[in-house]
Design a protein around this motif. Sequence first.
Motif, PDB file in Angstrom:
ATOM      1  N   ASP A 258      -6.124  22.321  -2.880  1.00  0.00           N
ATOM      2  CA  ASP A 258      -5.044  21.670  -2.151  1.00  0.00           C
ATOM      3  C   ASP A 258      -5.241  20.164  -2.236  1.00  0.00           C
ATOM      4  N   GLU A 259      -4.149  19.434  -2.155  1.00  0.00           N
ATOM      5  CA  GLU A 259      -4.206  17.978  -2.204  1.00  0.00           C
ATOM      6  C   GLU A 259      -3.439  17.394  -1.027  1.00  0.00           C
ATOM      7  N   LYS A 260      -3.850  16.204  -0.632  1.00  0.00           N
ATOM      8  CA  LYS A 260      -3.215  15.536   0.494  1.00  0.00           C
ATOM      9  C   LYS A 260      -3.175  14.043   0.217  1.00  0.00           C
TER      10      LYS A 260
ATOM     11  N   MET B 289      -2.979   3.934   2.575  1.00  0.00           N
ATOM     12  CA  MET B 289      -4.168   3.120   2.789  1.00  0.00           C
ATOM     13  C   MET B 289      -4.093   2.341   4.095  1.00  0.00           C
ATOM     14  N   THR B 290      -2.887   2.036   4.536  1.00  0.00           N
ATOM     15  CA  THR B 290      -2.703   1.313   5.787  1.00  0.00           C
ATOM     16  C   THR B 290      -1.343   1.668   6.347  1.00  0.00           C
ATOM     17  N   LYS B 291      -1.034   1.152   7.517  1.00  0.00           N
ATOM     18  CA  LYS B 291       0.252   1.403   8.165  1.00  0.00           C
ATOM     19  C   LYS B 291       1.039   0.111   8.277  1.00  0.00           C
ATOM     20  N   ASP B 292       2.336   0.257   8.449  1.00  0.00           N
ATOM     21  CA  ASP B 292       3.189  -0.916   8.594  1.00  0.00           C
ATOM     22  C   ASP B 292       2.792  -1.736   9.814  1.00  0.00           C
ATOM     23  N   SER B 293       2.457  -1.077  10.886  1.00  0.00           N
ATOM     24  CA  SER B 293       2.043  -1.761  12.116  1.00  0.00           C
ATOM     25  C   SER B 293       0.774  -1.109  12.624  1.00  0.00           C
TER      26      SER B 293
ATOM     27  N   LYS C  17       6.532  -3.378   1.773  1.00  0.00           N
ATOM     28  CA  LYS C  17       6.286  -2.361   2.789  1.00  0.00           C
ATOM     29  C   LYS C  17       6.799  -0.990   2.354  1.00  0.00           C
ATOM     30  N   ASN C  18       7.704  -0.983   1.381  1.00  0.00           N
ATOM     31  CA  ASN C  18       8.237   0.289   0.898  1.00  0.00           C
ATOM     32  C   ASN C  18       7.330   0.941  -0.140  1.00  0.00           C
ATOM     33  N   HIS C  19       6.323   0.239  -0.597  1.00  0.00           N
ATOM     34  CA  HIS C  19       5.423   0.777  -1.614  1.00  0.00           C
ATOM     35  C   HIS C  19       3.976   0.500  -1.211  1.00  0.00           C
ATOM     36  N   ILE C  20       3.559   1.043  -0.086  1.00  0.00           N
ATOM     37  CA  ILE C  20       2.184   0.887   0.366  1.00  0.00           C
ATOM     38  C   ILE C  20       1.288   1.786  -0.481  1.00  0.00           C
ATOM     39  N   ILE C  21       0.136   1.279  -0.851  1.00  0.00           N
ATOM     40  CA  ILE C  21      -0.780   2.026  -1.713  1.00  0.00           C
ATOM     41  C   ILE C  21      -1.227   3.306  -1.004  1.00  0.00           C
ATOM     42  N   LYS C  22      -1.236   4.401  -1.786  1.00  0.00           N
ATOM     43  CA  LYS C  22      -1.666   5.694  -1.255  1.00  0.00           C
ATOM     44  C   LYS C  22      -2.897   6.177  -2.011  1.00  0.00           C
ATOM     45  N   VAL C  23      -3.660   7.031  -1.335  1.00  0.00           N
ATOM     46  CA  VAL C  23      -4.835   7.635  -1.952  1.00  0.00           C
ATOM     47  C   VAL C  23      -4.726   9.147  -1.780  1.00  0.00           C
TER      48      VAL C  23
END
Length: 314
Positions: free
Chosen positions: A169-171, A175-179, A198-204
């Motif tokens: 499974d993957e999740k 990396m951070t939140k808008d606020s 803010k529409n393209h925050i880095i994800k892991v």
Amino acid sequence: MVHLKDLQDDQKMAVVHFLLQNSKDGKPAYGKMKEAGTKFNLGRRTVTRLWAEAKKQKQQGQVINLNTKRRFTPRITKRIQIDVAQIQALELCRRGTIRRLARGIQISKSIVGRWVHLGLIRAHTSALKPDLTAPNKLLRLRFSLQAIEYDRIANVLKFKTMHNVVHVDEKWFYMTKDSHRFYLTQEEIEPHRSCKSKNHIIKVMFMCAVCRPIFDDDGNCIFDGKIGILNKVFLSLQGCMIETMKIKGHNAYKLPHMKKDALIRQNALPITLEVDKNLVDECINHMIQSGEEATMQDLKAQLGYEDQLQGTTI
């Protein structure tokens, strides 16, 4: 030491009579107040208050009466009975919080909170589930049936051990939140956080896998199966399969709770769960009526069924 509020009326009068017997000109003899406290296990202040009240009544020409003046008045609480029909008639969107429910049925929040505490109403978190089509349900039901095997020694149907199955499974996580809120000291510099959009925050992405533990002939664990997730999920999966079979492939069921932690402490956690044969019969009949006859014939042979489905012996 007894407090004044715990004294009975006869005990109060006994203290006053002792002081009167040891008084001269309306004043207790030296040391008698202390002696009364020791004799009746009372504090000096309690003895003084009793004597002051008796002396006051005597000076007013009244008969000394130290009966308790308080009267017990039972508190009558008006209980508002719960109107189940009124609550059920209220739209679900107006029952999201205690405040909104209280406003919808026009009673106080404290009463609604008391109903929750007494178990008259309950809070429920509704999870959004996928909308299943008829083919989806048949696939889910077929998947559950194909995970069952026949134990000829115990003469029962149960799930396969799944030792050759690995669940992956993957999740995704941002990396951070808008606020983001922090607590800082008075002299601390406020952190500066920035990103290009803010529409393209880095994800892991985290990927986890789990399989059943493997033991040798002596019972020693040679592989615990824990690749990021605990092994107990396999029994939960089998429990969900049983619930899926009960409702013919639908997903409108509650997650079954088997108290696996307690079973582990008792060294009684099963490897697989048994399946009721009548439930398997119902599911096979449903699959045959849905056009899966060829697949079900192979499954019946795998499960040790005879030619006739109804009344067969395994």
